[in-house]
Design an enzyme around this catalytic site. Structure first.
Site, mmCIF file in Angstrom:
data_model
loop_
_atom_site.group_PDB
_atom_site.id
_atom_site.type_symbol
_atom_site.label_atom_id
_atom_site.label_comp_id
_atom_site.label_asym_id
_atom_site.label_seq_id
_atom_site.Cartn_x
_atom_site.Cartn_y
_atom_site.Cartn_z
ATOM 1 N N LYS A 277 53.515 45.721 49.968
ATOM 2 C CA LYS A 277 52.408 46.669 50.167
ATOM 3 C C LYS A 277 51.758 46.367 51.513
ATOM 4 O O LYS A 277 51.298 45.251 51.741
ATOM 5 C CB LYS A 277 51.389 46.532 49.035
ATOM 6 C CG LYS A 277 50.050 47.255 49.306
ATOM 7 C CD LYS A 277 49.060 47.116 48.139
ATOM 8 C CE LYS A 277 47.679 47.671 48.497
ATOM 9 N NZ LYS A 277 46.688 47.549 47.396
ATOM 10 N N ASP A 282 41.992 49.028 53.402
ATOM 11 C CA ASP A 282 41.780 49.821 52.186
ATOM 12 C C ASP A 282 40.284 50.076 51.977
ATOM 13 O O ASP A 282 39.581 49.235 51.431
ATOM 14 C CB ASP A 282 42.377 49.080 50.979
ATOM 15 C CG ASP A 282 42.180 49.855 49.673
ATOM 16 O OD1 ASP A 282 41.840 51.066 49.743
ATOM 17 O OD2 ASP A 282 42.394 49.255 48.600
ATOM 18 N N LYS A 289 35.101 52.412 48.327
ATOM 19 C CA LYS A 289 34.661 51.114 47.814
ATOM 20 C C LYS A 289 33.212 50.860 48.239
ATOM 21 O O LYS A 289 32.777 51.368 49.270
ATOM 22 C CB LYS A 289 35.529 50.004 48.421
ATOM 23 C CG LYS A 289 36.929 49.897 47.848
ATOM 24 C CD LYS A 289 37.667 48.726 48.471
ATOM 25 C CE LYS A 289 39.098 48.624 47.955
ATOM 26 N NZ LYS A 289 39.188 48.333 46.518
ATOM 27 N N ASP A 300 44.689 43.661 52.803
ATOM 28 C CA ASP A 300 45.424 44.469 51.826
ATOM 29 C C ASP A 300 46.852 44.782 52.288
ATOM 30 O O ASP A 300 47.596 45.457 51.592
ATOM 31 C CB ASP A 300 44.648 45.763 51.537
ATOM 32 C CG ASP A 300 44.880 46.266 50.124
ATOM 33 O OD1 ASP A 300 45.311 45.462 49.268
ATOM 34 O OD2 ASP A 300 44.645 47.466 49.875
ATOM 35 N N ASP A 359 41.573 54.945 45.256
ATOM 36 C CA ASP A 359 41.552 53.511 45.520
ATOM 37 C C ASP A 359 42.699 52.776 44.814
ATOM 38 O O ASP A 359 42.932 51.597 45.059
ATOM 39 C CB ASP A 359 40.197 52.925 45.101
ATOM 40 C CG ASP A 359 39.942 51.553 45.694
ATOM 41 O OD1 ASP A 359 40.679 51.173 46.622
ATOM 42 O OD2 ASP A 359 39.001 50.882 45.231
ATOM 43 N N GLU A 361 45.750 52.919 45.459
ATOM 44 C CA GLU A 361 46.681 53.462 46.459
ATOM 45 C C GLU A 361 47.935 52.618 46.643
ATOM 46 O O GLU A 361 48.984 53.139 47.008
ATOM 47 C CB GLU A 361 45.952 53.624 47.798
ATOM 48 C CG GLU A 361 45.896 52.383 48.697
ATOM 49 C CD GLU A 361 45.123 51.209 48.091
ATOM 50 O OE1 GLU A 361 44.308 51.440 47.177
ATOM 51 O OE2 GLU A 361 45.344 50.068 48.510
ATOM 52 N N ARG A 363 49.944 51.213 44.543
ATOM 53 C CA ARG A 363 51.051 51.610 43.673
ATOM 54 C C ARG A 363 51.705 52.894 44.154
ATOM 55 O O ARG A 363 52.893 53.118 43.932
ATOM 56 C CB ARG A 363 50.547 51.724 42.220
ATOM 57 C CG ARG A 363 49.475 52.752 42.026
ATOM 58 C CD ARG A 363 48.710 52.585 40.717
ATOM 59 N NE ARG A 363 47.715 51.505 40.772
ATOM 60 C CZ ARG A 363 46.946 51.146 39.764
ATOM 61 N NH1 ARG A 363 47.048 51.759 38.593
ATOM 62 N NH2 ARG A 363 46.061 50.180 39.895
HETATM 63 N N1 BES Z 1 43.527 46.468 47.333
HETATM 64 C C1 BES Z 1 42.879 46.655 46.098
HETATM 65 C C2 BES Z 1 42.946 45.437 45.171
HETATM 66 C C3 BES Z 1 42.307 44.171 45.681
HETATM 67 C C4 BES Z 1 41.054 43.792 45.225
HETATM 68 C C5 BES Z 1 42.971 43.322 46.536
HETATM 69 C C6 BES Z 1 40.490 42.616 45.655
HETATM 70 C C7 BES Z 1 42.404 42.135 46.972
HETATM 71 C C8 BES Z 1 41.153 41.789 46.519
HETATM 72 C C9 BES Z 1 43.500 47.848 45.368
HETATM 73 O O1 BES Z 1 44.001 48.843 46.179
HETATM 74 C C10 BES Z 1 42.432 48.460 44.530
HETATM 75 O O2 BES Z 1 41.504 48.975 45.081
HETATM 76 N N2 BES Z 1 42.593 48.383 43.214
HETATM 77 C C11 BES Z 1 41.653 48.915 42.319
HETATM 78 C C12 BES Z 1 42.399 49.660 41.230
HETATM 79 C C13 BES Z 1 41.548 50.542 40.384
HETATM 80 C C14 BES Z 1 41.016 51.697 41.193
HETATM 81 C C15 BES Z 1 42.377 51.048 39.242
HETATM 82 C C16 BES Z 1 40.840 47.764 41.740
HETATM 83 O O3 BES Z 1 41.383 46.664 41.592
HETATM 84 O O4 BES Z 1 39.659 47.940 41.499
HETATM 85 ZN ZN ZN Z 2 44.562 48.295 48.063
HETATM 86 MN MN MN Z 3 42.515 50.274 46.695
#
Ligand code: BES
Ligand code: ZN
Ligand code: MN
Length: 513
Positions: A277, A282, A289, A300, A359, A361, A363
């Site tokens: 990824k 992000d 966020k 990210d 968010d 994204e 996947r």
């Molecule tokens: N890049 C983030 C996950 C992340 C969080 C990486 C903290 C490193 C540190 C990912 O893209 C994300 O935002 N995931 C969301 C998913 C949710 C929207 C289902 C999350 O973890 O809140």
């Molecule tokens: Zn992300």
């Molecule tokens: Mn995200």
């Protein structure tokens, strides 16, 4: 920093490092030094709390009877506990103690105590590796280094003395190539996102052609033609063009012969494949966020960073394997053209996705990258790495990565290799219960679960829909990619967790001997 090996010996100047086992049992070199200093070493030990445990160390400055800057006694721990991982840690500790001590040179006497599973040369190599890994530094944007607390290191040369020095020197060459891969990963992950974005990250991949890697960069028009609607949807809010980079290392001896003869590739030559990824920043997109902590999202692209560093490591040490590294590079931004929650995108696999949260994204990027990897390369296995979910940090914390897989053998191999080099993973389940939570009323699949919990598991389950029957494992590295504190073989910041693990897994299970 120069690291050299030489036969058993000692040093007259600089810093001298000797080992002490638990219970303050001096190694022969330590004993000799205690004698030269008229018993000062043992007096210093007795006068303090040092007991020879792994992780402990003791400095004796300007010892009389010598011309040394200092003696550093390092705790070896219990002899039968000294394995490769412990030796890495020792090397890391030595750098932490000496890097900025004022000493310019250091000599380490590597003597494996009796009952230690490592020989002197293996101990020397592992210590040197740990030392190298801990010496990483990213200071290119610090123009006034001297005036802040991030002073430049003084140590520039290290000699490791051991029996079998020639063998150690040779073995260390390959280890040092892997360290170069680790350092590249850390560099990429640390770069700020105004400097490192899909196009510039792709350029960094192209530099690897120097090592004999084949590197292809696909831009948006090509990705559109391939039908990568999910990956492109994530990047469409950004002014930066999305990219997909394919890196190939053909190091297996058989593949070369087949190529010359023009023969079709056989199944045995099928490559191992790593997918990363690469969200260079992000913001969350329209599902924006909160601002607190958003700066963390520069890392990210950590999964892609590991894949790139791993490919550098494999090529650098000329691994006898065919390997493919694929990274999906996008920037997730809000904007007039950004995708909206409720958009439906069509992936390269043909499956449609209802994007309910922009968010989630990573996947979406991986769905297309994984399908492409499978479709084009028919690999032996695919391992993807992604800073995919915050939920994995809730579940496993900052030191252990989440492992998800459709294959027990692959999972065991990853777990074993991780244990050997000190990068731990923990497997979490995949099954129908979680899969059902991804069904959409509007499209084939939704990008966030309809349920509440199990966020990391459902994210992995989403990826699984794009894999088919290929042996596959997913490492959620959101918690381990960046460390807020110094670690044994990695100063605080980007860790490159995964590079050494996967390099080791390839070496132990997939290289032609
Ligand atoms: N890049 C983030 C996950 C992340 C969080 C990486 C903290 C490193 C540190 C990912 O893209 C994300 O935002 N995931 C969301 C998913 C949710 C929207 C289902 C999350 O973890 O809140
Ligand atoms: Zn992300
Ligand atoms: Mn995200």
């Amino acid at each position: 920093m120069k690291i050299a090996f030489s036969g058993p010996g000692s040093a007259a100047t600089g810093a001298l490092v000797v080992g002490v086992s638990e219970g303050n049992k001096l190694t022969p070199a330590a004993k000799a030094l205690d004698k030269t200093t008229g018993g000062a070493l043992m007096r210093a030990i007795k006068g303090g709390t040092f007991t020879g445990k792994n992780g402990q160390s003791l400095s004796l400055l300007a010892p009389t009877g010598t011309r040394l800057d200092r003696i550093l006694a390092v705790g070896l721990g219990k002899p039968d506990d000294i394995d490769e991982k412990a030796a890495h840690k020792l090397g890391g500790q030595i750098y932490a103690d000496l890097g900025k001590s004022g000493s310019k040179s250091a000599t380490i006497v590597a003597e494996a105590p009796e009952k230690c599973e490592l020989g002197d040369d293996a101990l020397a190599v592992a210590m040197a590796e740990g030392l190298r890994l801990r010496s990483y530094r990213f200071d290119k944007y610090q123009t006034k280094t001297k005036s802040n607390n991030n002073a430049k290191p003084t140590l520039t040369s290290v000699t490791v003395c051991c029996k079998g020095a020639a063998k150690a020197k040779d073995a260390f060459k390959a280890r040092d190539k892997v360290a170069e891969g680790v350092f590249l990963t850390r560099d990429l992950v640390t770069e700020p996102p105004n400097v490192l974005y899909p196009e510039t990250l792709a350029k960094r991949c192209q530099e690897l052609t120097k090592l004999g890697l084949k590197v292809q960069v696909l831009g948006e028009s090509q990705l559109k033609r391939l039908g990568m609607g999910a990956l492109l949807g994530v990047g469409q809010g950004s002014v930066r063009e999305s990219k997909l980079v394919v890196m190939q290392w053909n190091g297996a001896p058989k593949a070369k012969a087949a190529k010359k003869g023009g023969k079709a590739r056989t199944k045995a030559d099928a490559p191992v494949c790593f997918v990363g990824k690469g969200v260079t920043f992000d913001t969350g997109g329209i599902s924006l966020k909160p601002s607190a902590g958003m700066e963390d999202m520069k890392y990210d692209m950590g999964g892609s960073g590991v894949v790139i560093g791993l490919m550098k490591a494999l090529a650098g040490r000329k691994a006898r394997v065919n390997a493919v590294g694929i990274v999906g590079l996008v920037e997730n931004m809000p904007g007039a053209n950004a995708q909206r929650p409720s958009d439906v995108v069509t992936t390269m696999s043909g499956q449609t996705v209802e994007v309910l949260n922009t968010d989630a994204e990573g996947r979406l990027v991986l769905a297309d990258a994984l399908h492409y990897a499978n479709d084009r390369f028919k690999p032996k296995f695919i391992i993807d790495l992604a800073t995919l979910t915050g939920a994995i940090i809730v579940a496993l914390g900052d030191d252990i990565a989440g492992l998800f897989s459709n294959n027990d053998t692959l999972s065991e191999r990853i777990t074993e290799s991780g244990k050997k080099i000190g990068e731990e993973v923990w497997r979490l389940p995949q099954n129908d219960i979680f899969d059902k939570m991804l069904n959409s009323d509007i499209a084939d699949i939704r990008n966030i679960s309809s349920g509440r919990g199990a966020g990391s598991i459902t994210a992995a389950q989403f990826l699984g829909r794009f894999i088919g029957k290929t042996p596959w494992a997913h490492l959620d590295i959101a918690g381990v990619t960046w460390s807020k504190k110094d670690l044994p073989v990695s100063p605080k910041g980007a860790t490159a967790f995964g590079v050494r693990l996967l390099d080791r897994m390839v070496a132990d299970y997939y290289e032609k001997k």
